[in-house]
Design a protein around this motif. Structure first.
Motif, PDB file in Angstrom:
ATOM      1  N   PRO A   1     -20.990 125.713  48.720  1.00 14.70           N
ATOM      2  CA  PRO A   1     -22.200 126.547  48.890  1.00 14.70           C
ATOM      3  C   PRO A   1     -23.479 125.723  48.996  1.00 14.70           C
ATOM      4  CG  PRO A   1     -20.771 127.458  47.191  1.00 14.70           C
ATOM      5  CD  PRO A   1     -20.223 126.113  47.524  1.00 14.70           C
ATOM      6  N   PHE A   2     -23.573 124.673  48.194  1.00 14.20           N
ATOM      7  CA  PHE A   2     -24.754 123.809  48.267  1.00 14.20           C
ATOM      8  C   PHE A   2     -24.828 123.095  49.611  1.00 14.20           C
ATOM      9  CE2 PHE A   2     -26.526 119.517  47.678  1.00 14.20           C
ATOM     10  CZ  PHE A   2     -27.820 119.857  47.317  1.00 14.20           C
ATOM     11  N   ILE A   3     -23.699 122.682  50.135  1.00 15.87           N
ATOM     12  CA  ILE A   3     -23.665 122.006  51.435  1.00 15.87           C
ATOM     13  C   ILE A   3     -24.115 122.962  52.539  1.00 15.87           C
ATOM     14  CG2 ILE A   3     -22.138 120.940  53.134  1.00 15.87           C
ATOM     15  CD1 ILE A   3     -20.442 119.945  50.762  1.00 15.87           C
ATOM     16  N   GLU A   4     -23.642 124.192  52.491  1.00 14.11           N
ATOM     17  CA  GLU A   4     -24.020 125.167  53.518  1.00 14.11           C
ATOM     18  C   GLU A   4     -25.517 125.437  53.509  1.00 14.11           C
ATOM     19  OE1 GLU A   4     -21.634 128.574  52.799  1.00 14.11           O
ATOM     20  OE2 GLU A   4     -19.855 127.760  53.752  1.00 14.11           O
ATOM     21  N   SER A   5     -26.100 125.580  52.302  1.00 19.85           N
ATOM     22  CA  SER A   5     -27.527 125.867  52.235  1.00 19.85           C
ATOM     23  C   SER A   5     -28.363 124.656  52.633  1.00 19.85           C
ATOM     24  CB  SER A   5     -27.894 126.309  50.816  1.00 19.85           C
ATOM     25  OG  SER A   5     -27.606 125.282  49.876  1.00 19.85           O
ATOM     26  N   THR A   6     -27.898 123.453  52.307  1.00 20.43           N
ATOM     27  CA  THR A   6     -28.667 122.249  52.626  1.00 20.43           C
ATOM     28  C   THR A   6     -28.667 121.958  54.125  1.00 20.43           C
ATOM     29  OG1 THR A   6     -28.119 121.310  50.453  1.00 20.43           O
ATOM     30  CG2 THR A   6     -28.899 119.784  52.153  1.00 20.43           C
ATOM     31  N   PHE A   7     -27.515 122.059  54.766  1.00 25.57           N
ATOM     32  CA  PHE A   7     -27.395 121.709  56.182  1.00 25.57           C
ATOM     33  C   PHE A   7     -27.529 122.927  57.097  1.00 25.57           C
ATOM     34  CE2 PHE A   7     -25.433 118.169  54.041  1.00 25.57           C
ATOM     35  CZ  PHE A   7     -25.822 117.087  54.796  1.00 25.57           C
ATOM     36  N   GLY A   8     -27.687 124.115  56.526  1.00 22.68           N
ATOM     37  CA  GLY A   8     -27.851 125.293  57.353  1.00 22.68           C
ATOM     38  C   GLY A   8     -26.629 125.640  58.176  1.00 22.68           C
ATOM     39  N   VAL A   9     -25.451 125.427  57.639  1.00 21.07           N
ATOM     40  CA  VAL A   9     -24.212 125.745  58.338  1.00 21.07           C
ATOM     41  C   VAL A   9     -23.496 126.847  57.573  1.00 21.07           C
ATOM     42  CG1 VAL A   9     -23.982 123.428  59.267  1.00 21.07           C
ATOM     43  CG2 VAL A   9     -22.902 123.983  57.096  1.00 21.07           C
TER      44      VAL A   9
END
Length: 780
Positions: A529-537
């Motif tokens: 979830p953190f990766i998705e929010s950080t990279f906008g994917v």
């Protein structure tokens, strides 16, 4: 004079045509772009930070514990190494030989003669042993036979009689005079004890003082008058010189001098017993001074150094490095660092900067050509550069013993980039990270091979992340690749398997690295979830979670605009198949189609799918321009709802782009008809006022959504939806949007548009399939 005006000369047109721009002019015009300069400045800053992270001015220490050195290691300079073990032993021996420091307070002995006088007077007054106070009997040993007694005085009564005889009247001396003589003789007897002191009873075993130990006696310093500081010098003695039993037995050099006091000598055993029971300890252990002395003794021993000459062998060929080998190699490494000049350091910094700049140019060219979104979006560029720098910093810090975990940030970073962007991008980034981490740690080709193999293996399974299990499997496969490649490189370096598994050091390190890779897989899965929010994917995992019909927005849509909800479900069904037919993300298109018309729920009765048959349309009472504003407004309303419910940016893009800049044809034609009937209202039929604001589809998925949305809506107007009519309808709608330029900003090709048409026709035929009419049942 010419009939159609002045004749034009050919050169008047050629002057208006600009010649081809040179390469330098093109470069100069681009360098004037402030946004481009800002991005270049960020890249330069990242390279400079990397110079510090590496660090670029030192040669990295290339050896690790458990590493096999097939060719051994020879000294490159003359240096000395401190023999830590020998130095430690010598210093501890010196510390053990340092004296124990005690403070002597002879004033404690001042009360001893008075106590002895009181005890002797009590004996003189007593007629019998029972008349003596209990303390006096105990001090003189008159309560039980004493093994220390001499001259046959074994019983308490016999010793009492002896004491009475010593203080009885004798010749011209009265008992008082005899007592004074005993006290005087005792004072003379204990006079030597004032300078040596008496050690307490329990200190000896507690401190481990032996008969060979030295004791440093210093006088007590009066804090107010400072007396005693310079009156007497510190004296070093042995235990027998301060131990009271030894002093009374006459064992040491400073012992009590018996024989000079005839009155006391007559009752020597009894006086000895009394002194031992009194035990006037005058020495106090000074721990601070003792530790200072031990520290000074250690410091007085110089380092024991072992010299090594240039070209001498440091590690034998085929050896496995242990802690002692690393200490030896570290000493040579530190010596090399001390001998490095500023010119050497500067040259290394310049070379490392050039190599990092070359890698930056390689990655930047790929991003510019294939990932323009990263270059154009300043936030994404910052995140990318930060991830690279942090990965290198963590990789270097974790590369040392005992962790040896530089593979964790490497595998985690390439997995994140494979999720956020694509596998090729992740592999190129992995190549950069492997090269920089290798140059910053061991500078060995074998490490680069192992790391690159691991990174490539971690990227391969991540074309689609349908579940968190996929990430864990990627970590497992990366660990397996690390294990096999590490063992394989070990076999190649040692020319055999026997030396490789001699002490299992390489196997242990390979298994540890494989475990770190598996840990990286679990870490990325937990941080998704953190990766998705950080990279906008958005991954397939989140898409599947959002496809749940119980989502609050979908629940609102089905209640307020059921027709729009059914339309969205139908669009999702046919668009998913069309997207998958061209290799696009069908799941993203399907879930995005669920939300693409959520803006209609705010004014559902203005859209035909929510109007019941036979009901008057609300647009009949409105001007075409006002109706167009309401129809177009569902895009803005949908964007507002999506941002309110924190939908992913991809869904917001679907809402904005699924109509592109197409024309609201029905109301445009109605406005045109009214303008023809009323010439004064001709300005109300401008085409630009009847187009959606856009933007046009930016991705293939958005292009598929546009075609599927239009085809599903238009297919409901067919009275007899045969296969031929559906094919014609789909082709006309797709060509109309193609000729209108709606697909100019996405990467859809003509071949892909034809494939989309075939898939949509096939899906629509399935929706509008025919049924056999069953005959009615006949009555009797």
């Amino acid at each position: 004079m010419f009939l159609f005006g002045q004749k034009r000369h050919r050169h008047t047109r050629t002057h208006s045509v600009r010649g081809p721009e040179s390469g330098w002019d093109s470069l100069w015009s681009r360098l004037k772009d402030r946004s481009l300069l800002g991005r270049l400045g960020l890249c330069l800053l990242a390279v400079l930070v990397m110079l510090v992270v590496v660090p670029s001015w030192w040669i990295p220490f290339p050896y690790r514990e458990g590493q096999i050195v097939p060719n051994g290691v020879v000294a490159s300079i003359d240096f000395e190494v401190v023999d830590q073990r020998e130095t430690y032993l010598l210093r501890e021996n010196a510390a053990d030989a340092a004296p124990f420091v005690f403070e002597n307070n002879p004033a404690i002995l001042d009360s001893l003669p008075a106590n002895f006088e009181a005890a002797v007077l009590a004996i003189d007054k007593a007629e019998t042993l029972a008349d003596l106070p209990e303390k006096v009997r105990h001090d003189f040993g008159l309560v039980a036979p004493s093994p220390d007694a001499a001259e046959g005085l074994q019983s308490p009564q016999e010793r009492f009689i002896a004491l009475k005889g010593a203080v009885a009247e004798k010749g011209q001396q009265t008992p008082k005079q005899r007592v004074d003589d005993l006290v005087f003789d005792l004072t003379i007897l204990i006079a030597p004890l004032r300078s040596t002191g008496i050690i307490p009873k329990g200190v000896r075993p507690e401190l481990g003082i032996g008969y060979e130990s030295r004791l440093k006696i210093k006088p007590v310093v009066d804090a107010e008058s400072n007396e005693g500081a310079e009156d007497e010098a510190d004296e070093t003695l042995l235990l027998v010189d301060v131990d009271l039993p030894d002093l009374l037995r006459g064992t040491g050099n400073k012992s009590v001098k018996w024989g000079s006091s005839p009155t006391v000598d007559a009752i020597k055993p009894l006086v000895t017993t009394w002194m031992l029971n009194q035990y006037p300890a005058t020495l106090r252990f000074d721990q601070g001074a003792t530790e200072e002395g031990r520290a000074a003794a250690r410091a007085s021993i110089p380092d024991v150094e072992i010299p090594y000459s240039n070209g001498g062998s440091l590690v034998q060929p085929g050896s496995v490095l242990d802690a002692n080998d690393l200490a030896l190699l570290s000493a040579e490494y530190e010596k090399l660092k001390q001998q490095a000049t500023w010119a050497d350091l500067s040259l290394r910094i310049v070379v490392v900067f050039a190599m990092l700049a070359a890698l930056a140019v390689l990655n930047g060219y790929y991003l510019y050509r294939n990932e323009p979104n990263v270059v154009q979006n300043i936030n994404r560029l910052i995140v990318y550069l930060t991830a690279i720098v942090v990965a290198v910093a963590l990789g270097r810090m974790l590369s040392f013993d005992p962790w040896r975990a530089e593979v964790i940030p490497l595998v985690a970073t390439v997995m994140v980039f494979a999720i956020a962007y694509n596998q090729v991008f992740a592999a190129l980034t992995g190549f950069t990270l492997c090269l920089v981490v290798t140059l910053a740690t061991t500078m060995q080709l074998s490490q680069f091979v192992v790391l690159m193999t691991t990174a490539a293996t971690a990227v391969l399974p991540l074309s689609r992340v349908s579940s968190r299990t996929t990430l864990i499997k990627a970590g497992f496969f990366a660990g397996l690749a690390y294990l096999l490649s590490s063992l394989g490189v070990g076999v190649l370096e040692t020319q055999g398997v026997g030396e490789l598994f001699h002490d299992f050091a390489t196997l242990k390190q390979s298994l540890k690295g494989a475990a770190w890779c598996l840990f990286a897989g679990y870490f990325v899965a937990g941080s998704l979830p953190f990766i998705e929010s950080t990279f906008g994917v958005i991954t397939d995992i989140s898409l599947l979670e959002m496809s749940d019909p119980s989502h609050p927005l979908l629940q609102e849509l089905v209640q307020r605009a059921p027709g729009t909800y059914n339309h969205s479900i139908s669009v999702a069904t046919i668009a998913e198949s069309a997207a998958e037919s061209i290799g696009a993300n069908g799941l993203l298109v399907r879930v995005g189609a669920y939300f693409h018309d959520i803006g209609k729920m705010l004014k559902p009765q203005y859209f035909i799918e929510n109007v019941q048959s036979g009901t008057e349309s609300r647009h009949d009472q409105l001007a075409p321009a006002m109706s167009t504003l309401i129809i177009i407004g569902h895009v803005k309303d949908g964007v507002d709802l999506a941002e309110q419910y924190n939908l992913p940016q991809q869904f917001v893009d679907f809402i904005e782009q699924h109509h592109g800049t197409t024309l609201v044809e029905y109301f445009y034609h109605e406005a045109t008809r009214q303008a023809e009937e009323s010439p004064d209202r001709k300005s109300d039929a401008e085409e630009s006022s009847f187009r959606y604001p856009g933007p046009k589809p930016q991705t293939r998925e958005a292009g598929v959504m546009m075609i599927a949305d239009a085809c599903e809506s238009a297919s409901r107007t067919l009275t007899d939806p045969t296969a031929k009519r559906l094919g014609t309808l789909v082709h006309e709608l797709a060509m109309k949007r193609l000729l209108d330029g709606q697909f100019d900003e996405c990467s859809l090709t003509l071949r892909e548009i034809a494939t989309i048409e075939k898939s949509l026709v096939k899906s629509l035929i399935g929706i509008y399939h025919g049924r056999i009419k069953y005959p009615e049942a006949r009555t009797a």
